[in-house]
Enzyme design. Sequence first.
Site, PDB file in Angstrom:
ATOM      1  N   TYR A   1       0.378  -1.309   0.042  1.00  0.00           N
ATOM      2  CA  TYR A   1       0.202  -0.507   0.016  1.00  0.00           C
ATOM      3  C   TYR A   1       0.834   0.629  -0.667  1.00  0.00           C
ATOM      4  O   TYR A   1       1.840   1.881   1.095  1.00  0.00           O
ATOM      5  CB  TYR A   1      -1.032  -0.131   1.708  1.00  0.00           C
ATOM      6  CG  TYR A   1      -2.004  -1.285   1.502  1.00  0.00           C
ATOM      7  CD1 TYR A   1      -3.548  -0.891   0.662  1.00  0.00           C
ATOM      8  CD2 TYR A   1      -1.799  -2.388   1.472  1.00  0.00           C
ATOM      9  CE1 TYR A   1      -4.006  -1.581   0.570  1.00  0.00           C
ATOM     10  CE2 TYR A   1      -2.932  -3.571   1.387  1.00  0.00           C
ATOM     11  CZ  TYR A   1      -3.850  -3.551   0.647  1.00  0.00           C
ATOM     12  OH  TYR A   1      -5.262  -3.992   0.527  1.00  0.00           O
ATOM     13  N   CYS A   2       0.491   1.489  -0.963  1.00  0.00           N
ATOM     14  CA  CYS A   2       1.973   3.331  -1.382  1.00  0.00           C
ATOM     15  C   CYS A   2       1.560   3.949  -1.111  1.00  0.00           C
ATOM     16  O   CYS A   2      -0.126   4.323  -2.133  1.00  0.00           O
ATOM     17  CB  CYS A   2       2.338   3.133  -3.136  1.00  0.00           C
ATOM     18  SG  CYS A   2       3.804   4.255  -3.334  1.00  0.00           S
TER      19      CYS A   2
END
Length: 146
Positions: free
Chosen positions: A117-118
């Site tokens: 999850y960026c």
Amino acid sequence: MKYQKSAEAIAKLSAEQYRVTQENGTERPGTGEYLYNKEPGIYVDIVSGEPLFASSDKYESHCGWPSFTKPIERANVTELTDMSHGMVRTEVRSAHGDSHLGHVFPDGPVDRGGLRYCINSASLRFVPKDRMEAEGYGDYLDQVEG
């Protein structure tokens, strides 16, 4: 605790926070406030306050943005197909605040689920472990290391 988007919360956003959360923007890589944060605590939506990610799930991915292996509560994030910029990606938004958070990619640590999850720092507010109880996030203390 009730989490929701409000005009008051939107009015308090900086120009960059507004651009990222309300206009689906992306902060420049390497510039985010929380990129190198290693303190124990949780990250909540800057608009609604809903809990999104725990420090125990944060890792260094070298992508230029804070990266997490999973949300603290699956129900607090939504994933949408994003076909902007000539790419097909999976956008991540907060469920209650409807803030653009970033994107999720299938190249995270395999031993921790394989997802990355960026997330844009501008979409987050960090609540240190020693403030979690006072700010109403005590239920998540067991998900934070330290």
